[in-house]
Enzyme design. Sequence first.
Site, mmCIF file in Angstrom:
data_model
loop_
_atom_site.group_PDB
_atom_site.id
_atom_site.type_symbol
_atom_site.label_atom_id
_atom_site.label_comp_id
_atom_site.label_asym_id
_atom_site.label_seq_id
_atom_site.Cartn_x
_atom_site.Cartn_y
_atom_site.Cartn_z
ATOM 1 N N LYS A 41 -13.086 -28.883 -18.183
ATOM 2 C CA LYS A 41 -11.788 -28.262 -17.886
ATOM 3 C C LYS A 41 -10.655 -29.094 -18.488
ATOM 4 O O LYS A 41 -10.849 -30.269 -18.823
ATOM 5 C CB LYS A 41 -11.625 -28.152 -16.372
ATOM 6 C CG LYS A 41 -11.606 -29.490 -15.666
ATOM 7 C CD LYS A 41 -11.685 -29.339 -14.149
ATOM 8 C CE LYS A 41 -11.710 -30.706 -13.496
ATOM 9 N NZ LYS A 41 -12.027 -30.642 -12.065
ATOM 10 N N ARG A 134 -10.147 -26.314 -0.543
ATOM 11 C CA ARG A 134 -9.581 -25.708 -1.755
ATOM 12 C C ARG A 134 -10.326 -24.417 -2.097
ATOM 13 O O ARG A 134 -10.276 -23.935 -3.218
ATOM 14 C CB ARG A 134 -9.673 -26.723 -2.906
ATOM 15 C CG ARG A 134 -8.756 -26.469 -4.070
ATOM 16 C CD ARG A 134 -8.823 -27.580 -5.096
ATOM 17 N NE ARG A 134 -10.099 -27.646 -5.793
ATOM 18 C CZ ARG A 134 -10.388 -28.487 -6.784
ATOM 19 N NH1 ARG A 134 -9.473 -29.339 -7.203
ATOM 20 N NH2 ARG A 134 -11.577 -28.502 -7.357
ATOM 21 N N TYR A 263 16.554 -48.098 -23.058
ATOM 22 C CA TYR A 263 17.466 -47.489 -22.091
ATOM 23 C C TYR A 263 17.502 -48.333 -20.827
ATOM 24 O O TYR A 263 16.474 -48.804 -20.369
ATOM 25 C CB TYR A 263 17.013 -46.068 -21.752
ATOM 26 C CG TYR A 263 17.097 -45.124 -22.918
ATOM 27 C CD1 TYR A 263 18.328 -44.789 -23.478
ATOM 28 C CD2 TYR A 263 15.937 -44.571 -23.468
ATOM 29 C CE1 TYR A 263 18.403 -43.922 -24.564
ATOM 30 C CE2 TYR A 263 16.005 -43.708 -24.547
ATOM 31 C CZ TYR A 263 17.241 -43.388 -25.091
ATOM 32 O OH TYR A 263 17.302 -42.533 -26.158
ATOM 33 N N MET A 311 11.055 -41.503 -25.296
ATOM 34 C CA MET A 311 10.295 -40.295 -25.615
ATOM 35 C C MET A 311 9.302 -40.524 -26.756
ATOM 36 O O MET A 311 8.165 -40.062 -26.701
ATOM 37 C CB MET A 311 11.250 -39.144 -25.974
ATOM 38 C CG MET A 311 10.545 -37.804 -26.093
ATOM 39 S SD MET A 311 11.622 -36.488 -26.655
ATOM 40 C CE MET A 311 12.736 -36.303 -25.273
HETATM 41 C C1 LIG Z 1 -13.061 -31.523 -11.801
HETATM 42 C C2 LIG Z 1 -14.215 -31.231 -10.967
HETATM 43 C C3 LIG Z 1 -15.395 -31.990 -11.092
HETATM 44 C C4 LIG Z 1 -15.481 -33.235 -11.944
HETATM 45 O O1 LIG Z 1 -14.949 -34.299 -11.199
HETATM 46 P P1 LIG Z 1 -14.872 -35.804 -11.749
HETATM 47 O O2 LIG Z 1 -14.332 -36.560 -10.607
HETATM 48 O O3 LIG Z 1 -13.960 -35.796 -12.923
HETATM 49 O O4 LIG Z 1 -16.260 -36.199 -12.100
HETATM 50 C C5 LIG Z 1 -16.497 -31.591 -10.364
HETATM 51 N N1 LIG Z 1 -16.439 -30.519 -9.544
HETATM 52 C C6 LIG Z 1 -15.331 -29.784 -9.390
HETATM 53 C C7 LIG Z 1 -15.341 -28.610 -8.470
HETATM 54 C C8 LIG Z 1 -14.178 -30.118 -10.082
HETATM 55 O O5 LIG Z 1 -13.076 -29.393 -9.900
#
Ligand SMILES: *Cc1c(COP(=O)(O)O)cnc(C)c1O
Length: 366
Positions: A41, A134, A263, A311
């Site tokens: 992801k 969730r 800055y 930036m």
């Molecule tokens: C992102 C995610 C993972 C991976 O988690 P890591 O801590 O990056 O290994 C596994 N399961 C779900 C449901 C996630 O959302």
Amino acid sequence: MSGVTESPPRAWAEIDFEAMRQNLRIAKQHAGEKEVMVVIKAGAYGHGLIETARAMETEKPKFFGVANAGEARRLYKAGIETTPYILGATLPAEREEIAARGWTPCLCSLEEMVHFNQLGSVKAHLALDTGMGRGGFLPHQVDEALEMLKRCEGIELTGVGSHLPVADEDAEFTKRQFEVFDGLVERIIEELQPDRENFSVHLSNSAGLLNYESRTTNLIRPGLMLYGASPLPEHQEKLQATMTLKTRVSLVHELPKGHGVSYGRTLLDRDTRAAVLGIGYGDGYPRALSDQGTEVLIGGKRCPLLGRVTMDQIIADVTDLERCEPGEEAILFGRELLVSEIAEKAGTIPWEILTQITPRVERRYS
Ligand SMILES: *Cc1c(COP(=O)(O)O)cnc(C)c1O
């Protein structure tokens, strides 16, 4: 304009897929050779969604874990064959495409079940909420979910999963969570009698698979550890960083004691040789790293940042280096300076640092 040599980018990220495959092997060893959902992801944690999918498909993962239908579609359009698994509740507008293209959703509500059932046939997993809050069925809602599933002939249940909120923080809670999950899974399997060969049971993210065991799971869902950062420092040594964030020195100049830098005018407490580097928060190098004792590597040596991150540019103290020239490479994080250290200095977590590196930073693959 032909014949003009295009200059290289000022900031780039070198991605090492061999290290990523090695990290995957470590994950598998830890989990006792279970099957794997490679979590890609958020553009594979900033490494590039398609490139990473291509590089990791050779390892024959069972799924690629993605956040939404948009990421699944990009995999599909790139010709990736591994099934995308959607790591969370689906939006109503995503479901038709998910069903039609054979992606695997996790069912988080009765409403999702009813809708997917209307869309024809879909292979789906059941999401259990054992503590994350969730999405998914709470333990006391599982019977209701199973009743509904039995009535939804269009849905073939091919797995069950849950997620760990504190596997890197609270061992007592997490152990209890594993017990609750294993118990629920045993009940579900008894009730539904699924084809066990093709039924995925999964709970563990990186922290979960590194430190806990389950009697029912046959699939792991590592993310962060594949990218070379351990959520648990005691396991860091086994992993190799997969992303090295680099930039170049654009200017080296001498500034007198008492002169301001960047800055806000952080005042120099000594005569200083300062190097200006071509990266900033516009590249995803966090502004929160300002005045935190953050260091960068130049010529393999640690050099402290001076003043605030801007930036497009940062300034480092190179007074103590024997030499430092414009054009020279600097490393912001990588093998010798871990992204976890940078995250801590910025008051955040390595997941956020990796996923915030912006598109301006060219990814270079090896
Ligand atoms: C992102 C995610 C993972 C991976 O988690 P890591 O801590 O990056 O290994 C596994 N399961 C779900 C449901 C996630 O959302």
